[in-house]
Design a protein around this motif. Structure first.
Motif, PDB file in Angstrom:
ATOM      1  N   ALA A   1      -7.697  -6.215  14.173  1.00 53.19           N
ATOM      2  CA  ALA A   1      -7.501  -4.765  14.318  1.00 53.19           C
ATOM      3  C   ALA A   1      -6.052  -4.392  14.594  1.00 53.19           C
ATOM      4  O   ALA A   1      -5.649  -3.258  14.349  1.00 53.19           O
ATOM      5  N   ASP A   2      -5.261  -5.340  15.085  1.00 56.69           N
ATOM      6  CA  ASP A   2      -3.870  -5.052  15.442  1.00 56.69           C
ATOM      7  C   ASP A   2      -2.862  -5.455  14.368  1.00 56.69           C
ATOM      8  O   ASP A   2      -1.681  -5.131  14.472  1.00 56.69           O
ATOM      9  N   ALA A   3      -3.303  -6.167  13.347  1.00 59.53           N
ATOM     10  CA  ALA A   3      -2.383  -6.646  12.314  1.00 59.53           C
ATOM     11  C   ALA A   3      -1.852  -5.474  11.489  1.00 59.53           C
ATOM     12  O   ALA A   3      -2.614  -4.604  11.065  1.00 59.53           O
ATOM     13  N   GLU A   4      -0.552  -5.469  11.288  1.00 58.75           N
ATOM     14  CA  GLU A   4       0.054  -4.450  10.425  1.00 58.75           C
ATOM     15  C   GLU A   4      -0.425  -4.673   8.997  1.00 58.75           C
ATOM     16  O   GLU A   4      -0.514  -5.807   8.523  1.00 58.75           O
ATOM     17  N   THR A   5      -0.719  -3.586   8.306  1.00 55.76           N
ATOM     18  CA  THR A   5      -1.189  -3.663   6.929  1.00 55.76           C
ATOM     19  C   THR A   5      -0.213  -2.935   6.023  1.00 55.76           C
ATOM     20  O   THR A   5       0.175  -1.805   6.303  1.00 55.76           O
ATOM     21  N   CYS A   6       0.196  -3.601   4.957  1.00 52.83           N
ATOM     22  CA  CYS A   6       1.066  -3.016   3.933  1.00 52.83           C
ATOM     23  C   CYS A   6       0.241  -2.872   2.660  1.00 52.83           C
ATOM     24  O   CYS A   6      -0.349  -3.847   2.196  1.00 52.83           O
ATOM     25  N   VAL A   7       0.207  -1.679   2.126  1.00 47.87           N
ATOM     26  CA  VAL A   7      -0.599  -1.407   0.933  1.00 47.87           C
ATOM     27  C   VAL A   7       0.321  -0.970  -0.192  1.00 47.87           C
ATOM     28  O   VAL A   7       1.224  -0.162   0.004  1.00 47.87           O
ATOM     29  N   ASP A   8       0.101  -1.555  -1.370  1.00 51.77           N
ATOM     30  CA  ASP A   8       0.799  -1.082  -2.563  1.00 51.77           C
ATOM     31  C   ASP A   8      -0.276  -0.822  -3.618  1.00 51.77           C
ATOM     32  O   ASP A   8      -1.459  -1.028  -3.348  1.00 51.77           O
ATOM     33  N   PRO A   9       0.083  -0.376  -4.802  1.00 52.46           N
ATOM     34  CA  PRO A   9      -0.955   0.015  -5.775  1.00 52.46           C
ATOM     35  C   PRO A   9      -1.941  -1.085  -6.173  1.00 52.46           C
ATOM     36  O   PRO A   9      -3.046  -0.779  -6.598  1.00 52.46           O
ATOM     37  N   SER A  10      -1.581  -2.364  -6.037  1.00 51.77           N
ATOM     38  CA  SER A  10      -2.493  -3.403  -6.512  1.00 51.77           C
ATOM     39  C   SER A  10      -2.845  -4.464  -5.476  1.00 51.77           C
ATOM     40  O   SER A  10      -3.568  -5.402  -5.787  1.00 51.77           O
ATOM     41  N   SER A  11      -2.346  -4.324  -4.244  1.00 52.69           N
ATOM     42  CA  SER A  11      -2.667  -5.334  -3.242  1.00 52.69           C
ATOM     43  C   SER A  11      -2.553  -4.758  -1.833  1.00 52.69           C
ATOM     44  O   SER A  11      -1.943  -3.717  -1.621  1.00 52.69           O
ATOM     45  N   THR A  12      -3.167  -5.485  -0.927  1.00 53.20           N
ATOM     46  CA  THR A  12      -3.060  -5.169   0.489  1.00 53.20           C
ATOM     47  C   THR A  12      -2.604  -6.433   1.198  1.00 53.20           C
ATOM     48  O   THR A  12      -3.174  -7.509   0.981  1.00 53.20           O
ATOM     49  N   MET A  13      -1.568  -6.315   2.014  1.00 56.69           N
ATOM     50  CA  MET A  13      -1.057  -7.459   2.770  1.00 56.69           C
ATOM     51  C   MET A  13      -1.288  -7.195   4.256  1.00 56.69           C
ATOM     52  O   MET A  13      -0.902  -6.140   4.754  1.00 56.69           O
ATOM     53  N   ARG A  14      -1.924  -8.132   4.910  1.00 56.30           N
ATOM     54  CA  ARG A  14      -2.148  -8.036   6.353  1.00 56.30           C
ATOM     55  C   ARG A  14      -1.208  -9.044   7.005  1.00 56.30           C
ATOM     56  O   ARG A  14      -1.331 -10.246   6.803  1.00 56.30           O
ATOM     57  N   LEU A  15      -0.235  -8.537   7.777  1.00 55.84           N
ATOM     58  CA  LEU A  15       0.793  -9.375   8.398  1.00 55.84           C
ATOM     59  C   LEU A  15       0.208 -10.009   9.654  1.00 55.84           C
ATOM     60  O   LEU A  15      -0.070  -9.330  10.634  1.00 55.84           O
ATOM     61  N   LEU A  16       0.006 -11.325   9.621  1.00 53.06           N
ATOM     62  CA  LEU A  16      -0.718 -12.017  10.680  1.00 53.06           C
ATOM     63  C   LEU A  16       0.164 -12.524  11.804  1.00 53.06           C
ATOM     64  O   LEU A  16      -0.170 -12.376  12.969  1.00 53.06           O
ATOM     65  N   GLY A  17       1.264 -13.175  11.478  1.00 55.76           N
ATOM     66  CA  GLY A  17       2.098 -13.684  12.546  1.00 55.76           C
ATOM     67  C   GLY A  17       3.373 -14.314  12.045  1.00 55.76           C
ATOM     68  O   GLY A  17       3.417 -14.894  10.962  1.00 55.76           O
ATOM     69  N   GLU A  18       4.403 -14.165  12.870  1.00 62.15           N
ATOM     70  CA  GLU A  18       5.678 -14.834  12.624  1.00 62.15           C
ATOM     71  C   GLU A  18       6.064 -15.534  13.916  1.00 62.15           C
ATOM     72  O   GLU A  18       6.038 -14.928  14.983  1.00 62.15           O
ATOM     73  N   GLY A  19       6.380 -16.805  13.804  1.00 63.21           N
ATOM     74  CA  GLY A  19       6.823 -17.566  14.960  1.00 63.21           C
ATOM     75  C   GLY A  19       8.315 -17.769  14.889  1.00 63.21           C
ATOM     76  O   GLY A  19       8.777 -18.675  14.215  1.00 63.21           O
ATOM     77  N   ARG A  20       9.035 -16.923  15.541  1.00 59.59           N
ATOM     78  CA  ARG A  20      10.493 -17.024  15.529  1.00 59.59           C
ATOM     79  C   ARG A  20      10.980 -18.069  16.515  1.00 59.59           C
ATOM     80  O   ARG A  20      12.079 -18.549  16.414  1.00 59.59           O
ATOM     81  N   HIS A  21      10.158 -18.395  17.505  1.00 59.25           N
ATOM     82  CA  HIS A  21      10.605 -19.244  18.597  1.00 59.25           C
ATOM     83  C   HIS A  21      10.201 -20.705  18.419  1.00 59.25           C
ATOM     84  O   HIS A  21      10.576 -21.539  19.214  1.00 59.25           O
ATOM     85  N   THR A  22       9.434 -21.012  17.388  1.00 62.33           N
ATOM     86  CA  THR A  22       9.022 -22.396  17.167  1.00 62.33           C
ATOM     87  C   THR A  22      10.119 -23.142  16.433  1.00 62.33           C
ATOM     88  O   THR A  22      11.067 -22.540  15.934  1.00 62.33           O
ATOM     89  N   ASP A  23      10.004 -24.416  16.326  1.00 67.16           N
ATOM     90  CA  ASP A  23      11.002 -25.234  15.649  1.00 67.16           C
ATOM     91  C   ASP A  23      11.013 -24.888  14.163  1.00 67.16           C
ATOM     92  O   ASP A  23      10.173 -25.351  13.405  1.00 67.16           O
TER      93      ASP A  23
END
Length: 165
Positions: free
Chosen positions: A16-38
């Motif tokens: 429910a908290d994932a950012e969603t990007c919608v364009d005319p032919s797809s939907t992208m649900r941004l799940l996670g980015e680990g900037r602090h991991t190796d």
């Protein structure tokens, strides 16, 4: 003797908290980015409409891109070979390997993507969505190649595969 280990925080994104990007032919649900991991990581889920082209031929110089098909079928280019991934199939594309993807002809596709390097890919996906919706100039994609480690190339094999589909 205890090794000095750096610990990194877990990354948890509720559906429910994932950012969603919608364009005319797809939907992208941004799940996670680990900037602090190796090296970091980026993960997102894309659902493609039937006939949707996901990405033209391109390669990454630093990141390995992982694909896991959750549903439907995804047509992919890897090097100069075109194949179809189906539900449950997994693909790993190492750096410097040209690849492309689209919903396979007659199918939708639901795909989990993971990159093994953090390259601020969410910013790239947001930009891509704006371009697809006509809200940003496509030149911005080309100008961001180094920043996002996305380098577009020509592929006769991919061009021919799209004609057949």
């Amino acid at each position: 003797m205890t090794k000095n280990r750096t610990t990194f925080p877990p990354v948890l994104t509720r559906h429910a908290d994932a950012e969603t990007c919608v364009d005319p032919s797809s939907t992208m649900r941004l799940l996670g980015e680990g900037r602090h991991t190796d090296g970091g990581f980026t993960s997102y889920r894309s659902t493609f409409a039937e006939g949707a082209v996901g990405a033209p031929a391109h390669f990454h110089t630093k990141a390995t891109e992982l694909f896991f098909v959750l549903g439907g079928a995804l047509c992919v280019l890897v090097g100069e070979e075109v194949t179809v991934l189906r539900e449950g199939d997994f693909l790993s594309v190492p750096p410097h390997t040209p690849h492309a993807f689209a919903a396979a002809p007659g199918f939708t596709a639901d795909v989990l993507f993971v990159f093994d390097r953090h390259m601020d890919r969410f910013a790239y996906l947001r930009l891509l969505g704006r371009v697809m919706r006509g809200e940003a100039d496509p030149k911005e994609i080309a100008e961001s190649a180094e920043r996002f480690d996305n380098h577009y190339v020509e592929s006769a094999a991919w061009r021919d595969a799209l004609k057949v589909g």
